[in-house]
Design an enzyme around this catalytic site. Structure first.
Site, PDB file in Angstrom:
ATOM      1  CE1 TYR A  64      14.868 -26.667 -10.419  1.00  0.00           C
ATOM      2  CE2 TYR A  64      16.388 -25.003 -11.215  1.00  0.00           C
ATOM      3  CZ  TYR A  64      16.155 -26.247 -10.645  1.00  0.00           C
ATOM      4  OH  TYR A  64      17.211 -27.043 -10.300  1.00  0.00           O
ATOM      5  CG  ASN A  71      26.677 -16.287  -2.774  1.00  0.00           C
ATOM      6  OD1 ASN A  71      26.897 -16.235  -1.560  1.00  0.00           O
ATOM      7  ND2 ASN A  71      25.477 -16.560  -3.260  1.00  0.00           N
TER       8      ASN A  71
END
Ligand code: NAP
Length: 274
Positions: free
Chosen positions: A53, A242
């Site tokens: 990433y 979330n």
């Protein structure tokens, strides 16, 4: 936050935090760090990153974010398949630890099946465990045959799973659940990278419950109590939403509506990957 248990007995929360594309923009770094820290405070203590990433930029942000709370975080990192040789995996792990600024990765995954023999990768993982550089190992993007080719049981298989990617329900999830103890499923891209946020069925359910579509998707992913979902959020507002999804239980009617819009698989399908 509800939790599940890895094969080795370690408890992990059903909702963790993904970090793909985190660290890509310098001007967002402070908010990303605040977001990950807030997520940890809210119980999303599992944080997932990968050397791939941003070529370490995600690991760098994650490392800085978790430093003050390192003891409470379950850190997941991934080695790129081309690096996963007997010696390469050791070097990749040491490099990741350096970028993260920590002395241990709690769970180290092979990012997807690659060119090196699995036996060599697992031997390297075992050496890393002996040296206490990692706590345990697992895999990602392994289909049923790939799993059967492993010389030992992984702690987790991290796979693409959301209502629009349900093929794994036919064979892969049952295979995970049939192991004794079960292999833990970690669902990546549970929000389908934003592409499901405007779906009419999901929007209708979300509006009727007074919640966000992302929350419906997360509640759906963790509905059985044994799948860990790792949504990525770049803002504190999103991470708060979330975390709150852990308390949302979808009704049988809502689940049936989702089944009608996104039918469960009736035959084997090739494993989808993002
Ligand atoms: P995702 O989590 O499904 O979706 C991320 C997108 O959803 C972002 O655009 C994010 O926006 C948005 N979002 C998050 N919370 C939201 C909310 N409450 N309301 C509205 N939108 C919201 O996608 P992903 O990043 O691909 O997957 C999650 C993690 O899984 C990754 O970050 C990575 O750690 C892991 N992963 C692993 C693999 C693998 O091969 N093993 C592959 C893909 C992903 P903001 O960014 O603006 O908050």
């Amino acid at each position: 936050m509800q939790a599940t248990t890895l094969p080795n007995g370690t408890e992990v929360p059903l909702l963790g935090q993904g970090t793909w594309y985190i660290g890509d923009r310098d001007e967002s770094r402070a908010e990303e760090i605040a977001t990950i820290r807030e997520g940890v405070e809210l119980g999303m203590t599992l944080v997932d990153t990968a050397e791939m990433y941003g070529s370490g930029r995600s690991e760098s942000v994650v490392g800085e974010a978790i430093r003050p709370v390192r003891d409470r975080v379950f850190l997941v990192d991934k080695v790129m398949p081309m690096n996963a040789s007997r010696r390469g995996a050791i070097a990749a792990c040491e490099q990741s630890l350096e970028v993260l600024g920590t002395d241990r990765i709690d769970l180290y995954l092979l990012h997807w099946p690659g060119p090196h023999p699995l036996e060599a990768t697992i031997e390297a993982f075992e050496e890393l465990i002996e040296r206490d550089l990692i706590g345990s190992w697992g895999v990602s993007n392994f289909d049923p045959d790939d799993l059967r080719g492993l010389p030992a049981q992984p702690q987790v298989n991290q796979i693409l799973y959301n209502p629009s990617r349900r093929g794994v329900e036919f064979d892969l999830l049952p295979q995970h659940r049939a192991q004794r103890p079960p292999t833990t499923t970690m669902a990546y891209s549970p929000i389908e990278q934003g592409r499901l946020l405007t779906d009419p069925t999901l929007t209708r359910i979300a509006e009727a419950r007074g919640v966000g579509v992302a929350q419906v998707l997360l509640a759906w992913a963790i509905r059985e109590g044994d799948v860990v979902a790792i949504p990525k959020a770049s803002t504190r507002e999103h991470v708060r939403e979330n975390a709150a999804a852990a308390a949302l239980v979808l009704t049988p009617e809502e689940l049936a509506d989702i089944d009608a819009a996104f039918p469960a698989p009736t035959r084997p399908q090739p494993l989808e990957i993002l």
